[in-house]
Design a protein around this motif. Sequence first.
Motif, PDB file in Angstrom:
ATOM      1  N   THR A 264       0.799  -1.170  -0.034  1.00 25.47           N
ATOM      2  CA  THR A 264       0.025   0.034   0.154  1.00 25.47           C
ATOM      3  C   THR A 264       1.018   1.281  -0.051  1.00 25.47           C
ATOM      4  OG1 THR A 264      -1.785  -1.304   1.139  1.00 25.47           O
ATOM      5  CG2 THR A 264      -1.826   1.246   1.216  1.00 25.47           C
ATOM      6  N   LEU A 265       1.879   1.207   1.087  1.00 21.03           N
ATOM      7  CA  LEU A 265       2.798   2.505   0.757  1.00 21.03           C
ATOM      8  C   LEU A 265       3.507   2.559  -0.573  1.00 21.03           C
ATOM      9  CD1 LEU A 265       4.355   4.618   2.205  1.00 21.03           C
ATOM     10  CD2 LEU A 265       6.143   2.914   2.970  1.00 21.03           C
ATOM     11  N   TYR A 266       3.922   1.540  -1.287  1.00 24.39           N
ATOM     12  CA  TYR A 266       4.395   1.853  -2.543  1.00 24.39           C
ATOM     13  C   TYR A 266       3.425   2.319  -3.595  1.00 24.39           C
ATOM     14  CZ  TYR A 266       6.768   0.461  -6.877  1.00 24.39           C
ATOM     15  OH  TYR A 266       7.348   0.383  -7.925  1.00 24.39           O
ATOM     16  N   LEU A 294       6.842  11.030   3.825  1.00 23.77           N
ATOM     17  CA  LEU A 294       6.245   9.554   3.460  1.00 23.77           C
ATOM     18  C   LEU A 294       6.688   8.540   4.606  1.00 23.77           C
ATOM     19  CD1 LEU A 294       6.528   9.747  -0.279  1.00 23.77           C
ATOM     20  CD2 LEU A 294       4.225   9.378   1.074  1.00 23.77           C
ATOM     21  N   VAL A 295       7.834   8.627   4.831  1.00 27.28           N
ATOM     22  CA  VAL A 295       8.386   7.761   5.874  1.00 27.28           C
ATOM     23  C   VAL A 295       8.017   7.777   7.055  1.00 27.28           C
ATOM     24  CG1 VAL A 295      10.553   6.914   6.965  1.00 27.28           C
ATOM     25  CG2 VAL A 295      10.643   7.073   4.466  1.00 27.28           C
ATOM     26  N   ALA A 296       7.863   9.128   7.582  1.00 25.58           N
ATOM     27  CA  ALA A 296       7.069   9.755   8.734  1.00 25.58           C
ATOM     28  C   ALA A 296       5.839   9.032   8.801  1.00 25.58           C
ATOM     29  CB  ALA A 296       7.322  11.037   9.060  1.00 25.58           C
ATOM     30  N   SER A 304       8.533  -0.245   9.856  1.00 25.29           N
ATOM     31  CA  SER A 304       9.707   0.320  10.153  1.00 25.29           C
ATOM     32  C   SER A 304      10.643   1.327   9.544  1.00 25.29           C
ATOM     33  CB  SER A 304      10.584  -0.881  10.461  1.00 25.29           C
ATOM     34  OG  SER A 304      11.131  -1.296   9.004  1.00 25.29           O
ATOM     35  N   PRO A 305      11.096   2.117   9.908  1.00 27.43           N
ATOM     36  CA  PRO A 305      11.770   3.434   8.858  1.00 27.43           C
ATOM     37  C   PRO A 305      12.491   2.930   8.044  1.00 27.43           C
ATOM     38  CG  PRO A 305      11.899   3.879  11.553  1.00 27.43           C
ATOM     39  CD  PRO A 305      11.323   2.406  11.361  1.00 27.43           C
ATOM     40  N   SER A 306      13.388   1.861   7.954  1.00 33.20           N
ATOM     41  CA  SER A 306      14.405   1.254   7.310  1.00 33.20           C
ATOM     42  C   SER A 306      13.306   0.729   5.950  1.00 33.20           C
ATOM     43  CB  SER A 306      15.089   0.205   7.616  1.00 33.20           C
ATOM     44  OG  SER A 306      14.671  -0.529   8.217  1.00 33.20           O
ATOM     45  N   VAL A 312       9.704   3.998  -0.184  1.00 33.91           N
ATOM     46  CA  VAL A 312       9.499   5.092  -1.118  1.00 33.91           C
ATOM     47  C   VAL A 312      10.343   5.544  -1.815  1.00 33.91           C
ATOM     48  CG1 VAL A 312       9.628   7.512  -0.192  1.00 33.91           C
ATOM     49  CG2 VAL A 312       8.312   5.992   1.339  1.00 33.91           C
ATOM     50  N   LEU A 313      11.735   4.932  -1.793  1.00 29.42           N
ATOM     51  CA  LEU A 313      12.788   5.429  -2.711  1.00 29.42           C
ATOM     52  C   LEU A 313      12.664   4.501  -3.885  1.00 29.42           C
ATOM     53  CD1 LEU A 313      15.819   5.700  -0.426  1.00 29.42           C
ATOM     54  CD2 LEU A 313      14.602   7.627  -1.592  1.00 29.42           C
TER      55      LEU A 313
END
Length: 326
Positions: A264-266, A294-296, A304-306, A312-313
């Motif tokens: 979903t994030l992608y 986006l990461v926040a 997880s942030p990583s 995101v990248l």
Amino acid sequence: MTLNMDDGERWLAEFFPPPIIGDWADGAIRVASLSPGDGWVEWPRGIRPDQATTRQFGHRFHEAVANGLALEAASADVFVCPYLHPDRRRKGQATRRRHIHADVDGPLDLEQTRALGAFAVASGTKTAEGPHGHVYVRLDAEVDAHMHHALCVGLGRLVGGAAWDSSKASDEDVLRPVGTLNYKHDPPARVRWLIEPDEPSVYTWPVLDLMHRLGIRWDDVESDRERSQRARRSWGTEPFFDAHRRDVLLAQIANAPETTRNTTLYGLSKDTWRGWLRRAPGKREKAAEIVTRLVAAAGVAGLSPSEAETTVLSAQRAVIEEEELA
């Protein structure tokens, strides 16, 4: 592991039937792969079942494509969009929508799926209760993007319930084709038929009848169309990443099943990058700020942030490549 070419050919032939010469010059089969070495890679030109390709391969077109996908699948996860796109894979831009689909991240109810007249694919993931997979329904006519989305949502809710991946309800989605491998498992798991398209239970649905069966109202479709038009009109006047947009992203990620939050994030990240490049073409100096936001949002939603930063990248790279190829 030896792959069955016939199964791959049948999957391709279902979604991309033998073309009339020159009839498909407006679209290409969109393919992507995922491997440890290269990461996520979109095939920039896709595979065009157009006049030149048809002359080259003739009736062996599906065999040739299946062979190519199988070669890629020997070392990578392979994904194909079951809808043709003219230049690149983008939401609402498919040229033909004669199927709807649902991605179910839980055991499929095959009895219910057969009763609906659908066919189904085991995506490679399975639990003790049974295989996860994709459900497809064949339509008797082409539909526009808004009707397609509404029908996909209705199908997903019916056959998937809480296990339905709600991020997969678009004509830009890529799914694992039959005849490839799922590398989430060791050894890799086959992507195979659960209900084949030529089984007697499979039915080609009239669109209005299917709307009724899935509980889709015309008002739902029209509301989706109006929301889309309002968003396009207001895109250039709203702050690009304001608090409201952040809250919407947060809710969409948090409400997705835990196993699909990264997917979903992608998708949301790609939409965000596309919007930024449309609103401020060439202004990539703000890239770090967009990544951070986006990461926040993803972190608050439980990723997880990583992991979130990698996703995101990856979405950023995919969209920038799209823009460069356009």
